[in-house]
Design an enzyme around this catalytic site. Sequence first.
Site, PDB file in Angstrom:
ATOM      1  N   CYS A  15       0.676  -1.079   0.278  1.00  0.00           N
ATOM      2  CA  CYS A  15       0.348  -0.414   0.307  1.00  0.00           C
ATOM      3  C   CYS A  15       0.840   1.010  -0.082  1.00  0.00           C
ATOM      4  CB  CYS A  15      -0.971   0.229   1.208  1.00  0.00           C
ATOM      5  SG  CYS A  15      -2.069   1.980   1.169  1.00  0.00           S
ATOM      6  N   CYS A  58       0.709   5.156   6.205  1.00  0.00           N
ATOM      7  CA  CYS A  58      -0.422   4.152   8.435  1.00  0.00           C
ATOM      8  C   CYS A  58       1.401   4.446   8.946  1.00  0.00           C
ATOM      9  CB  CYS A  58      -1.297   4.303   7.875  1.00  0.00           C
ATOM     10  SG  CYS A  58      -2.156   4.393   6.912  1.00  0.00           S
ATOM     11  N   CYS A 112       0.444   0.513  10.503  1.00  0.00           N
ATOM     12  CA  CYS A 112      -0.212  -0.872   9.380  1.00  0.00           C
ATOM     13  C   CYS A 112       0.987  -1.709   8.912  1.00  0.00           C
ATOM     14  CB  CYS A 112      -0.324   0.357   8.145  1.00  0.00           C
ATOM     15  SG  CYS A 112      -1.584  -1.218   7.079  1.00  0.00           S
ATOM     16  N   CYS A 171     -16.002  -9.071   5.923  1.00  0.00           N
ATOM     17  CA  CYS A 171     -15.352  -7.776   5.648  1.00  0.00           C
ATOM     18  C   CYS A 171     -14.126  -8.253   4.762  1.00  0.00           C
ATOM     19  CB  CYS A 171     -15.142  -7.228   6.665  1.00  0.00           C
ATOM     20  SG  CYS A 171     -14.573  -5.237   6.630  1.00  0.00           S
ATOM     21  N   CYS A 188     -19.816  -6.292   4.270  1.00  0.00           N
ATOM     22  CA  CYS A 188     -18.080  -4.942   4.230  1.00  0.00           C
ATOM     23  C   CYS A 188     -17.201  -5.554   3.440  1.00  0.00           C
ATOM     24  CB  CYS A 188     -18.115  -4.586   5.929  1.00  0.00           C
ATOM     25  SG  CYS A 188     -17.320  -3.408   6.150  1.00  0.00           S
ATOM     26  N   CYS A 231     -19.020   1.948   8.483  1.00  0.00           N
ATOM     27  CA  CYS A 231     -17.868   1.889   9.434  1.00  0.00           C
ATOM     28  C   CYS A 231     -17.409   2.274   9.815  1.00  0.00           C
ATOM     29  CB  CYS A 231     -17.187  -0.113   9.421  1.00  0.00           C
ATOM     30  SG  CYS A 231     -16.946  -0.652  10.304  1.00  0.00           S
ATOM     31  N   ARG A 272     -17.884  -2.116  17.640  1.00  0.00           N
ATOM     32  CA  ARG A 272     -17.145  -3.367  17.479  1.00  0.00           C
ATOM     33  C   ARG A 272     -15.947  -3.368  18.531  1.00  0.00           C
ATOM     34  NH1 ARG A 272     -16.863  -3.091  12.634  1.00  0.00           N
ATOM     35  NH2 ARG A 272     -18.891  -4.097  12.595  1.00  0.00           N
TER      36      ARG A 272
HETATM   37  N1  SAM Z   1      -6.651   0.327   3.865  1.00  0.00           N
HETATM   38  C1  SAM Z   1      -7.962   0.562   3.796  1.00  0.00           C
HETATM   39  C2  SAM Z   1      -8.328   1.830   4.397  1.00  0.00           C
HETATM   40  O1  SAM Z   1      -7.288   2.461   5.534  1.00  0.00           O
HETATM   41  O2  SAM Z   1      -9.268   2.411   5.227  1.00  0.00           O
HETATM   42  C3  SAM Z   1      -8.083  -0.275   4.889  1.00  0.00           C
HETATM   43  C4  SAM Z   1      -7.611  -1.486   5.203  1.00  0.00           C
HETATM   44  S1  SAM Z   1      -7.066  -0.973   7.324  1.00  0.00           S
HETATM   45  C5  SAM Z   1      -5.841  -1.923   7.586  1.00  0.00           C
HETATM   46  C6  SAM Z   1      -8.440  -0.625   7.950  1.00  0.00           C
HETATM   47  C7  SAM Z   1      -8.189  -0.210   9.467  1.00  0.00           C
HETATM   48  O3  SAM Z   1      -7.675  -1.233  10.120  1.00  0.00           O
HETATM   49  C8  SAM Z   1      -7.410   1.171   9.519  1.00  0.00           C
HETATM   50  O4  SAM Z   1      -8.043   1.979   9.430  1.00  0.00           O
HETATM   51  C9  SAM Z   1      -7.206   0.821  11.812  1.00  0.00           C
HETATM   52  O5  SAM Z   1      -8.129   1.711  12.050  1.00  0.00           O
HETATM   53  C10 SAM Z   1      -6.692  -0.841  11.913  1.00  0.00           C
HETATM   54  N2  SAM Z   1      -5.903  -1.054  11.286  1.00  0.00           N
HETATM   55  C11 SAM Z   1      -4.248  -1.525  10.828  1.00  0.00           C
HETATM   56  N3  SAM Z   1      -3.974  -1.681  11.200  1.00  0.00           N
HETATM   57  C12 SAM Z   1      -3.925  -2.023  12.721  1.00  0.00           C
HETATM   58  C13 SAM Z   1      -2.931  -2.090  12.880  1.00  0.00           C
HETATM   59  N4  SAM Z   1      -1.813  -2.283  13.576  1.00  0.00           N
HETATM   60  N5  SAM Z   1      -3.558  -2.295  15.121  1.00  0.00           N
HETATM   61  C14 SAM Z   1      -4.572  -1.921  15.023  1.00  0.00           C
HETATM   62  N6  SAM Z   1      -5.365  -1.403  13.854  1.00  0.00           N
HETATM   63  C15 SAM Z   1      -5.424  -1.204  12.714  1.00  0.00           C
HETATM   64  C1  DTB Z   2     -11.184  -2.235  11.338  1.00  0.00           C
HETATM   65  O1  DTB Z   2     -11.769  -1.111  12.467  1.00  0.00           O
HETATM   66  N1  DTB Z   2     -10.392  -2.819  12.464  1.00  0.00           N
HETATM   67  C2  DTB Z   2     -10.366  -4.079  11.617  1.00  0.00           C
HETATM   68  C3  DTB Z   2     -11.000  -3.950   9.964  1.00  0.00           C
HETATM   69  N2  DTB Z   2     -11.512  -2.296  10.359  1.00  0.00           N
HETATM   70  C4  DTB Z   2     -10.476  -4.150   8.290  1.00  0.00           C
HETATM   71  C5  DTB Z   2      -8.359  -4.249  10.512  1.00  0.00           C
HETATM   72  C6  DTB Z   2      -7.557  -4.482  12.101  1.00  0.00           C
HETATM   73  C7  DTB Z   2      -6.244  -4.642  11.886  1.00  0.00           C
HETATM   74  C8  DTB Z   2      -5.415  -4.718  12.763  1.00  0.00           C
HETATM   75  C9  DTB Z   2      -3.994  -5.383  12.389  1.00  0.00           C
HETATM   76  C10 DTB Z   2      -3.850  -6.315  10.742  1.00  0.00           C
HETATM   77  O2  DTB Z   2      -4.458  -7.919  11.148  1.00  0.00           O
HETATM   78  O3  DTB Z   2      -2.758  -6.236   9.689  1.00  0.00           O
HETATM   79 FE1  SF4 Z   3      -2.634   1.006   3.399  1.00  0.00          FE
HETATM   80 FE2  SF4 Z   3      -2.833   0.511   5.989  1.00  0.00          FE
HETATM   81 FE3  SF4 Z   3      -3.282   2.511   5.503  1.00  0.00          FE
HETATM   82 FE4  SF4 Z   3      -5.112   1.166   4.481  1.00  0.00          FE
HETATM   83  S1  SF4 Z   3      -4.553   1.358   6.939  1.00  0.00           S
HETATM   84  S2  SF4 Z   3      -3.885   2.635   3.932  1.00  0.00           S
HETATM   85  S3  SF4 Z   3      -3.887  -0.261   4.566  1.00  0.00           S
HETATM   86  S4  SF4 Z   3      -1.547   1.270   4.329  1.00  0.00           S
END
Ligand code: SAM
Ligand code: DTB
Ligand code: SF4
Length: 328
Positions: free
Chosen positions: A55, A59, A62, A99, A131, A191, A263
């Site tokens: 990606c 973030c 992530c 989802c 979702c 959501c 959630r």
């Molecule tokens: N790329 C898309 C976006 O950013 O909207 C969707 C996927 S993203 C992984 C969805 C959400 O998962 C993020 O906005 C964040 O709130 C949560 N998330 C991602 N990595 C995480 C982590 N290491 N710990 C907790 N929450 C996480």
């Molecule tokens: C949300 O708020 N939490 C989920 C879902 N929406 C997409 C993602 C959590 C991701 C946790 C880190 C991972 O597994 O990479």
């Molecule tokens: Fe990309 Fe992860 Fe950020 Fe979603 S949370 S936009 S997958 S870097």
Amino acid sequence: MTEDIRHDWTIDEISEIYHTPVLELVYRAATMHRKYQDTGEVQVCTLLSIKTGGCPEDCAYCSQSVHNHSGVKVESLMKTEEVLEKARRAKSAGSTRFCMGAAWREVRDNRDFDRVLEMIHGVNDMGLEVCCTLGMLTESQAKKLQEAGLYAYNHNLDTSPEYYGEIIHTRTYEDRLQTLENVRKAGVTVCCGGIIGLGETHEDRISMLHVLCNLPEHPESVPINGLVAIAGTPLENNAPFDVWDMVRMIATARILMPKTMVRLSAGRREMSMAEQALCFMAGANSIFTGEKLLTTPNPSLEEDQEMFDLLGLKPRESFKEEKHGTYI
Ligand code: SAM
Ligand code: DTB
Ligand code: SF4
């Protein structure tokens, strides 16, 4: 009843709720929960990463950002049939919401998008709430998703407008709000939530809740994630989130947005059953189950079944109408 559903909360009011002595806060939230929700029910959702890694966004939390070095392998979009098979399995394991997440900055009108539309059709036909979380999208893309059968779109604000710039530099808070508006206009449920444990202050959390509960319509679901600190990301050495802060966030969200599904999302693996029970008391009524979230582990199905049995919780059926503020 309608005085409970407000869109004019002030920071001071929210701060007062958030800082209420915790047992009193849980009591207040549990009372609101009882009024608007079936307290014995918890929504069971399953996540699937349909396009993992690579990606371009940065973030800091992530594992899937190209800017981080988590070791997650970059994969192309999964095949539709494989995704449908995962959805079938999730359904037979008791899930009612599926989802699909893609590590995209934004949706593009290309063949991959057409394949996602096909996946949505297929999962919707199984009777699951579908979702997606695919990054930013336009109103016309949101409309195409809705026509394919999408029920909800996940797009998190993650943190406060004030702290956002410490966590993400490749897009703005305004971008996030614009996508949420596009989703809403297309008639897809919203959501939207955030993460605790990023290094934010209590004020940041209050500020994020302030944005969420003052949106023109409350999101139908608000995920509260505890940071899963991932090696190779800038937040890898963050202190573990405080469970009491999770309880406060959930309870405050429940009081501010009584009809919303709140959630208890990422971070459950770090919590005991008793700690999770406190979150359910405080108004959480949805979880992700299954061995994996997107790229990180989650409690096993057996552990969650044991927890449901112990606490006397039942899975909530899909597409359930909300309760309208009656005391039970
Ligand atoms: N790329 C898309 C976006 O950013 O909207 C969707 C996927 S993203 C992984 C969805 C959400 O998962 C993020 O906005 C964040 O709130 C949560 N998330 C991602 N990595 C995480 C982590 N290491 N710990 C907790 N929450 C996480
Ligand atoms: C949300 O708020 N939490 C989920 C879902 N929406 C997409 C993602 C959590 C991701 C946790 C880190 C991972 O597994 O990479
Ligand atoms: Fe990309 Fe992860 Fe950020 Fe979603 S949370 S936009 S997958 S870097």
